[in-house]
Design an enzyme around this catalytic site. Structure first.
Site, short mmCIF file in Angstrom:
data_model
loop_
_atom_site.label_atom_id
_atom_site.label_comp_id
_atom_site.label_asym_id
_atom_site.label_seq_id
_atom_site.Cartn_x
_atom_site.Cartn_y
_atom_site.Cartn_z
N ASN A 52 31.52 23.98 40.98
CA ASN A 52 31.90 24.58 39.70
C ASN A 52 32.49 25.99 39.81
O ASN A 52 33.25 26.39 38.95
CB ASN A 52 30.71 24.57 38.73
CG ASN A 52 29.47 25.25 39.29
OD1 ASN A 52 29.22 25.23 40.49
ND2 ASN A 52 28.68 25.85 38.43
N SER A 128 22.44 20.62 42.65
CA SER A 128 21.48 19.99 41.75
C SER A 128 20.07 20.04 42.32
O SER A 128 19.87 20.01 43.54
CB SER A 128 21.87 18.53 41.50
OG SER A 128 21.64 17.75 42.66
N GLU A 147 19.60 27.51 45.18
CA GLU A 147 20.08 27.92 43.86
C GLU A 147 20.41 26.64 43.10
O GLU A 147 21.44 26.01 43.34
CB GLU A 147 21.32 28.82 44.00
CG GLU A 147 21.06 30.13 44.72
CD GLU A 147 20.17 31.08 43.94
OE1 GLU A 147 19.98 30.85 42.72
OE2 GLU A 147 19.66 32.03 44.53
N LEU A 148 19.52 26.26 42.19
CA LEU A 148 19.60 24.95 41.58
C LEU A 148 19.93 25.05 40.09
O LEU A 148 20.56 26.00 39.66
CB LEU A 148 18.28 24.20 41.82
CG LEU A 148 17.87 24.13 43.30
CD1 LEU A 148 16.53 23.45 43.46
CD2 LEU A 148 18.94 23.46 44.14
N CYS A 181 25.12 26.54 35.84
CA CYS A 181 23.66 26.35 35.82
C CYS A 181 22.97 27.29 34.85
O CYS A 181 21.79 27.10 34.55
CB CYS A 181 23.10 26.51 37.23
SG CYS A 181 23.65 27.97 38.09
#
Length: 373
Positions: A52, A128, A147-148, A181
């Site tokens: 992204n 994810s 980093e989710l 996110c």
């Protein structure tokens, strides 16, 4: 510009990798001993970056590694590998030593060595939760930074300026077509202003143009795949079938989904409980500020939260209470400057990025003890 900021800050922090002189003679048996410690590179690192923000989120791994002296291999997202390859082309023009870096595009099913190879001493993954926690379980002895995702909430208290809050929340929910996110997904509004806020927000969302991102008037562009758009379409339909009210949007054309707002969504519906990662947000009223904070915390995620309030004590209470990695007062959670500590708790991740904080993770402390006979 954020990519440039990230490398610039890393170059500055490279001159500030500090240690300390540590007095050791705190007891008679340690008389004549002195100590000091420094930070040294942890070793070769493995990086996996998402689709992204294909330039800057790759830079958030590459720049700190260069700053501390860690060689690395990076797997960019399969959908968006070109940005990372361009960074690699630039790095290839610098005097970095041979073997300092590798950019290796591959499919997910070919990436096991990024996780399992014991020569790699740190794994940093952005993506994810389902994938991230699985990678951690397979990573062996290496350090892991994750980093989710999240289903970020924003609280709008009774004293908030409506015009400002609406303009920021429209941005926070729908910029990047919600593919962030920290995109606003849950909007909690004080009951005394709920009706007017809802009316203004729906009107603002309906004005957002969806279509070709090359058109300067477009605000809602495509989702990363038709599968992602179909998933969201089904989540919206499920929420409506479960009793939610569709306030605007909800229609899909190929990979493009309209800016969508719902209210009255049951808490266990996917569009509320899971990460949407698209241009969808849900509204709900609250009567008590403490109850609103509790509702924000009623989530398996905890990345960032936003609170619109002019009450200093409520702002401090939110900072103390919210189970998230960052609390943003007077703005949406969808905000980040690239040198601040950034990361989540619970299912939202492990460790922190933000240049200096990523550099700390990519180093180890090495102690020196000196005895004077």
């Amino acid at each position: 510009t954020r990519l440039i900021d990230t490398f610039r800050v890393a170059s500055e922090e490279a001159t500030r990798i500090r240690g300390e002189v540590l007095p050791l003679d705190i007891t008679p048996r340690a008389r004549g001993y002195a100590g000091m410690w420094k930070r040294v590179p942890v070793g070769p690192c493995s990086f996996i970056s998402p689709f992204n923000f294909p330039l800057n989120l790759a830079a958030h791994k590459i720049a700190p590694a260069l700053a501390v002296g860690c060689p690395f291999v990076l797997k960019p997202a399969s959908f968006t590998p070109v940005g990372a390859l361009l960074i690699g082309e630039v790095l290839a023009e610098t005097p970095l030593p041979a073997g300092a870096f590798s950019i290796l595009p591959c499919r997910r099913d070919g990436a096991s060595q990024f996780v399992e190879d014991e020569r790699l001493k740190l794994l940093s993954f952005t993506g994810s939760p389902a994938v991230g926690w699985d990678l951690k379980a397979r990573a062996g002895k290496k350090k892991v930074v994750l980093e989710l995702g999240g289903n970020a909430a924003v609280v709008v208290d009774a004293d908030a300026g409506l015009e400002d809050a609406v303009s920021r929340i429209v941005f926070g929910a729908f910029y990047q077509s919600g593919q962030s996110c920290i995109s606003v997904q849950r909007i909690l509004v004080h009951e005394s202003i709920y009706g007017e806020f809802r009316e203004r927000l729906v009107a603002a969302a309906r004005k957002l143009k969806a279509g070709d991102p090359k058109d300067g008037a477009t605000f809602i562009g495509p989702l990363i795949s038709e599968e992602a758009a179909q998933r969201l379409e089904s989540w919206i339909a499920s929420a409506v079938a479960g009793g939610a009210r569709l306030l605007c949007g909800g229609k899909r054309q190929g990979v493009i989904l309209e800016a969508t707002l719902l209210e009255g969504v049951p808490k266990d519906e996917a569009i509320c409980a899971k990460e949407a990662f698209g241009p969808v947000a849900v509204l709900s009223p609250f009567a008590d500020f403490e109850e609103a904070l509790a509702e924000v915390n009623d989530s398996v995620y905890g990345l960032q939260a936003g609170v619109f309030t002019r009450d200093l004590y409520k702002a401090q209470r939110a900072w103390d209470t919210l189970e998230v990695g960052g609390v943003v007062i007077g703005d949406v959670p969808s905000w980040r400057v690239d040198h601040m500590p950034y990361g989540g708790v619970k299912n939202s991740g492990l460790g922190r990025e933000g240049i200096r904080f990523a550099m700390e993770g990519m180093t180890e402390i090495r102690m020196l003890v000196i005895r004077t006979p």
